[in-house]
Scaffold this motif. Structure first.
Motif, PDB file in Angstrom:
ATOM      1  N   PRO A 192     -35.085  38.277   9.911  1.00 50.77           N
ATOM      2  CA  PRO A 192     -34.882  37.111   9.057  1.00 50.77           C
ATOM      3  C   PRO A 192     -35.918  36.942   7.945  1.00 50.77           C
ATOM      4  O   PRO A 192     -35.674  36.219   6.978  1.00 50.77           O
ATOM      5  CB  PRO A 192     -34.959  35.944  10.043  1.00 50.77           C
ATOM      6  CG  PRO A 192     -35.912  36.432  11.098  1.00 50.77           C
ATOM      7  CD  PRO A 192     -35.638  37.903  11.230  1.00 50.77           C
ATOM      8  N   VAL A 193     -37.098  37.573   8.063  1.00 48.49           N
ATOM      9  CA  VAL A 193     -38.163  37.368   7.085  1.00 48.49           C
ATOM     10  C   VAL A 193     -37.827  38.126   5.807  1.00 48.49           C
ATOM     11  O   VAL A 193     -37.680  39.353   5.806  1.00 48.49           O
ATOM     12  CB  VAL A 193     -39.528  37.837   7.643  1.00 48.49           C
ATOM     13  CG1 VAL A 193     -40.627  37.626   6.594  1.00 48.49           C
ATOM     14  CG2 VAL A 193     -39.860  37.089   8.923  1.00 48.49           C
ATOM     15  N   GLY A 194     -37.707  37.394   4.704  1.00 50.02           N
ATOM     16  CA  GLY A 194     -37.389  38.011   3.424  1.00 50.02           C
ATOM     17  C   GLY A 194     -35.910  38.275   3.211  1.00 50.02           C
ATOM     18  O   GLY A 194     -35.523  38.869   2.199  1.00 50.02           O
ATOM     19  N   LEU A 195     -35.065  37.838   4.149  1.00 58.05           N
ATOM     20  CA  LEU A 195     -33.614  38.019   3.996  1.00 58.05           C
ATOM     21  C   LEU A 195     -33.129  37.104   2.876  1.00 58.05           C
ATOM     22  O   LEU A 195     -33.298  35.887   2.947  1.00 58.05           O
ATOM     23  CB  LEU A 195     -32.929  37.687   5.311  1.00 58.05           C
ATOM     24  CG  LEU A 195     -31.585  38.354   5.624  1.00 58.05           C
ATOM     25  CD1 LEU A 195     -31.706  39.860   5.612  1.00 58.05           C
ATOM     26  CD2 LEU A 195     -31.103  37.875   6.989  1.00 58.05           C
ATOM     27  N   LYS A 196     -32.543  37.653   1.831  1.00 59.67           N
ATOM     28  CA  LYS A 196     -32.195  36.896   0.644  1.00 59.67           C
ATOM     29  C   LYS A 196     -30.694  36.593   0.586  1.00 59.67           C
ATOM     30  O   LYS A 196     -29.860  37.459   0.860  1.00 59.67           O
ATOM     31  CB  LYS A 196     -32.578  37.678  -0.623  1.00 59.67           C
ATOM     32  CG  LYS A 196     -34.057  38.026  -0.721  1.00 59.67           C
ATOM     33  CD  LYS A 196     -34.939  36.783  -0.804  1.00 59.67           C
ATOM     34  CE  LYS A 196     -36.404  37.159  -1.014  1.00 59.67           C
ATOM     35  NZ  LYS A 196     -37.294  35.984  -1.033  1.00 59.67           N
ATOM     36  N   GLY A 197     -30.365  35.337   0.217  1.00 58.09           N
ATOM     37  CA  GLY A 197     -28.974  34.950  -0.032  1.00 58.09           C
ATOM     38  C   GLY A 197     -28.099  34.925   1.203  1.00 58.09           C
ATOM     39  O   GLY A 197     -26.875  34.973   1.082  1.00 58.09           O
ATOM     40  N   ILE A 198     -28.688  34.842   2.381  1.00 62.13           N
ATOM     41  CA  ILE A 198     -27.929  34.864   3.628  1.00 62.13           C
ATOM     42  C   ILE A 198     -28.239  33.589   4.423  1.00 62.13           C
ATOM     43  O   ILE A 198     -29.407  33.221   4.606  1.00 62.13           O
ATOM     44  CB  ILE A 198     -28.294  36.097   4.488  1.00 62.13           C
ATOM     45  CG1 ILE A 198     -28.033  37.389   3.721  1.00 62.13           C
ATOM     46  CG2 ILE A 198     -27.521  36.081   5.809  1.00 62.13           C
ATOM     47  CD1 ILE A 198     -26.574  37.630   3.409  1.00 62.13           C
ATOM     48  N   ARG A 199     -27.194  32.914   4.884  1.00 62.14           N
ATOM     49  CA  ARG A 199     -27.394  31.766   5.772  1.00 62.14           C
ATOM     50  C   ARG A 199     -27.981  32.248   7.101  1.00 62.14           C
ATOM     51  O   ARG A 199     -27.537  33.264   7.650  1.00 62.14           O
ATOM     52  CB  ARG A 199     -26.080  31.048   6.031  1.00 62.14           C
ATOM     53  CG  ARG A 199     -25.418  30.459   4.807  1.00 62.14           C
ATOM     54  CD  ARG A 199     -24.021  29.974   5.132  1.00 62.14           C
ATOM     55  NE  ARG A 199     -24.017  28.873   6.089  1.00 62.14           N
ATOM     56  CZ  ARG A 199     -22.898  28.390   6.654  1.00 62.14           C
ATOM     57  NH1 ARG A 199     -21.713  28.929   6.366  1.00 62.14           N
ATOM     58  NH2 ARG A 199     -22.975  27.381   7.504  1.00 62.14           N
ATOM     59  N   ILE A 200     -28.947  31.499   7.611  1.00 61.67           N
ATOM     60  CA  ILE A 200     -29.557  31.851   8.888  1.00 61.67           C
ATOM     61  C   ILE A 200     -29.391  30.673   9.847  1.00 61.67           C
ATOM     62  O   ILE A 200     -29.805  29.554   9.544  1.00 61.67           O
ATOM     63  CB  ILE A 200     -31.059  32.178   8.726  1.00 61.67           C
ATOM     64  CG1 ILE A 200     -31.255  33.369   7.785  1.00 61.67           C
ATOM     65  CG2 ILE A 200     -31.697  32.464  10.086  1.00 61.67           C
ATOM     66  CD1 ILE A 200     -32.721  33.682   7.494  1.00 61.67           C
ATOM     67  N   ILE A 201     -28.768  30.936  10.979  1.00 63.00           N
ATOM     68  CA  ILE A 201     -28.689  29.941  12.048  1.00 63.00           C
ATOM     69  C   ILE A 201     -29.311  30.563  13.298  1.00 63.00           C
ATOM     70  O   ILE A 201     -29.359  31.790  13.431  1.00 63.00           O
ATOM     71  CB  ILE A 201     -27.244  29.481  12.326  1.00 63.00           C
ATOM     72  CG1 ILE A 201     -26.355  30.663  12.731  1.00 63.00           C
ATOM     73  CG2 ILE A 201     -26.667  28.765  11.106  1.00 63.00           C
ATOM     74  CD1 ILE A 201     -24.939  30.247  13.131  1.00 63.00           C
ATOM     75  N   ALA A 202     -29.805  29.706  14.180  1.00 60.46           N
ATOM     76  CA  ALA A 202     -30.538  30.227  15.337  1.00 60.46           C
ATOM     77  C   ALA A 202     -30.189  29.441  16.588  1.00 60.46           C
ATOM     78  O   ALA A 202     -29.881  28.241  16.534  1.00 60.46           O
ATOM     79  CB  ALA A 202     -32.039  30.168  15.086  1.00 60.46           C
ATOM     80  N   ASP A 203     -30.278  30.128  17.707  1.00 61.20           N
ATOM     81  CA  ASP A 203     -30.088  29.470  18.994  1.00 61.20           C
ATOM     82  C   ASP A 203     -31.271  28.549  19.283  1.00 61.20           C
ATOM     83  O   ASP A 203     -32.397  28.768  18.811  1.00 61.20           O
ATOM     84  CB  ASP A 203     -29.960  30.520  20.096  1.00 61.20           C
ATOM     85  CG  ASP A 203     -29.702  29.899  21.446  1.00 61.20           C
ATOM     86  OD1 ASP A 203     -28.622  29.325  21.629  1.00 61.20           O
ATOM     87  OD2 ASP A 203     -30.612  29.960  22.300  1.00 61.20           O
TER      88      ASP A 203
END
Length: 573
Positions: free
Chosen positions: A336-347
């Protein structure tokens, strides 16, 4: 009945086609015979079990206020097209045409037919609530029928459908059916759990599956011992961890991890446990977007929950090309670190983690000492994983346990899904047209018989629960002496006069053959009559489930067996 007068073609060897214990034993005991893949003939012994299960179902459905009817096996395509299921159901729907080239299908379920009946016949709220059921042969063209009656193409099913005027009444109907199902499976002598479940192809807002617990079950359920909660593992709620980790953040660091593409490999290389690692799973949505889902290393993502959050039904794991395009790294190294333009959801579990390990978005690289509140942004923390043994129960302070289950019943609160599609309305108290609120409720009758065997057997054969056993007593004379034969005949007649179901093995066979067949068939009580016992004025009554043997004078057999049977709510009729 006398064995010489009943068609019970037992087999000494297990047929090679049989994969599970119920299939093997039903074939060996002469209960079923295969006609085609997933299609079976029920022989007399098997049909006796089926009829007993049906009798229990009828008694409990009638007690709950449902009315029995019988709908046709074939239904016209027009009804299925109204709900959109003619195309949506796929190849499991067996279709045919009549001589006029009109399309029909063999009903795997009857929501369309019963809803059509309702809209034609019901006009006023005064006719509600209405609940109708049937016990009928169904057909689903399974791509791979297997396991005998457990997953056949043709099967016997009880399906019921309720129609109510409002949500409160619909929930009351649902609860009545839920309670009826608990009585049905309890009376069948089965250990089961009612679990929260996904609505699947049937649809609706709420559903419960009734699972017979068996080691050979195809589905995994979780439950707490206190009985406050049970659910299919794919739908089970996982509450957030009670406390978050308050460890001080350490400096982010990139570490070379050559060839470590799996959780196990990374953990072994870095000498950390899986609960210190966060997996970054990249999914494609039906809209062709990509979303990152973060899951703790020792947990599994639950795609049903992810779909529910996204409001879709069709996410798929991104292919290697997409992963490389989005993360600049091969599969196994995305993070997830530096991931660009992507929605991030987490448990939820990720929120409680500090200084964890993630993929470095670079080949052969991972990042250590990662902290979500410092190193990347999370759109939402949610329940996104599958429950597992040891998790906290969402309904109590207890811990969840895992068990394997066989689905034998399913209840759905459908809402207005079908009544809206088919314009099934009634006039309410104000004279306004209102959509009926529906529920549907199914029991796999033939599947229940197979599940009972999966749960109740030993290395010798079936051990039937008393209420659904093909016979109560298996009468086993071990010699052909006049005294033994006369005593067997007397006890046989006495059993029949007392209303006991008895199978008299009157074959000219060795005692060992009779005992083996009796264990295979699995009647609850075996009554052995021999010259040695009669010389002492006794016969032997053995319980098939415990092996306990009691010696009785012949005159005491009937009252003794009646006393044992009085503990059960036996089907009558």
């Amino acid at each position: 009945m006398r064995t010489t007068q009943v068609f019970i073609p037992t087999l000494r060897q297990t047929p090679g086609e049989a994969e599970v214990i119920s299939h093997r034993l039903m074939l060996r005991a002469g209960m079923i015979r295969k006609v085609a893949a997933g299609i079976y003939t029920y022989l007399p012994l098997g049909l006796r079990v089926i009829k007993k299960i049906e009798c229990i179902i009828r008694q409990e459905m009638n007690r709950a206020g449902a009315q029995e009817l019988l709908m046709p096996i074939l239904s016209p395509a027009e009804l299925w097209r109204e709900t959109g299921r003619w195309d949506f159901y796929g190849k499991e729907l067996l279709r045919c045409q009549d001589r006029h080239d009109r399309d029909f299908c063999f009903g795997p379920t009857h929501e369309e037919v019963i809803t059509d009946l309702f809209r034609r016949e019901v006009r006023s709220y005064r006719q509600l609530p209405m609940n109708c059921y049937q016990i009928q042969t169904k057909f689903r063209d399974e791509i791979r029928p297997r396991f005998g009656l457990m997953r056949g193409r043709e099967f016997i099913m009880k399906d019921a459908y309720s129609f109510d005027a409002d949500e409160a009444s619909a929930r009351l109907s649902y609860q009545k059916m839920y309670d009826a199902y608990e009585r049905i499976f309890s009376r069948c002598g089965l250990e089961f759990r009612a679990v929260e479940a996904d609505t699947g192809l049937i649809g609706g807002s709420m559903s419960h599956e009734f699972m017979v617990l068996a080691e050979t079950g195809e589905e995994t359920i979780v439950y707490d011992k206190q009985g406050a909660y049970a659910a299919n593992v794919e739908l089970a709620e996982v509450p957030p961890p009670p406390e978050e980790n308050d460890a001080a953040p350490l400096a982010l660091e990139a570490v070379e991890t050559p060839g470590t593409k799996t959780v196990q490999a990374v953990c072994a290389f870095l000498k950390v446990s899986p609960d210190r690692l966060v997996k970054t799973l990249l999914y494609r949505t039906p809209a062709d977007d990509v979303i990152a889902v973060l899951i703790r290393g020792d947990h599994e993502a639950n795609e049903i929950k992810i779909n529910r959050f996204l409001g879709t039904t069709g996410i798929t794991l991104a292919d290697a090309e997409t992963v490389s395009h989005v993360s600049s790294a091969p599969v196994g190294f995305a993070g997830p670190v530096g991931l660009k333009g992507i929605r991030i959801i987490a448990d939820h579990a990720v929120k409680a983690m500090r200084n964890f390990v993630v993929g470095g978005n670079k080949n052969d690289t991972h990042l250590i000492n990662v902290n979500w509140d410092r190193d990347f942004a999370v759109e939402a923390f949610l329940d996104l994983r599958q429950a597992q043994a040891g998790d906290r129960s969402p309904r109590s302070n207890g811990r969840l346990q895992e068990a394997k289950g066989i689905e034998v019943g399913h209840v759905f609160l459908l809402g207005t899904k079908y009544s809206e599609a088919m314009n099934a309305t009634f006039l309410d108290a104000d004279g306004q047209e209102t959509l009926a609120i529906m529920g549907c409720y199914g029991v796999g009758v033939s599947r229940t018989a197979a599940a009972a065997i999966e749960q109740n057997h030993d290395d010798k054969g079936m051990v039937w629960p008393v209420p659904i056993a093909p016979f109560h007593v298996h009468l086993l004379p071990v010699t052909a002496s006049e005294q033994v034969v006369n005593t067997a005949g007397m006890l046989y007649d006495s059993c029949i006069q007392a209303g006991l179901e008895v199978l008299w093995d009157d074959r000219n066979e060795r005692a060992g053959v009779k005992f083996n067949d009796a264990d295979l068939i699995g009647a609850p009580f075996h009554l052995t009559i021999g010259d040695r016992g009669l010389a002492q004025g006794i016969v032997e009554l053995k319980r098939r489930d415990t092996g306990e043997v009691v010696q009785l004078p012949p005159s005491d057999v009937i009252p003794h067996v009646q006393g044992l049977l009085s503990a059960y709510d036996l089907p009558v009729g």
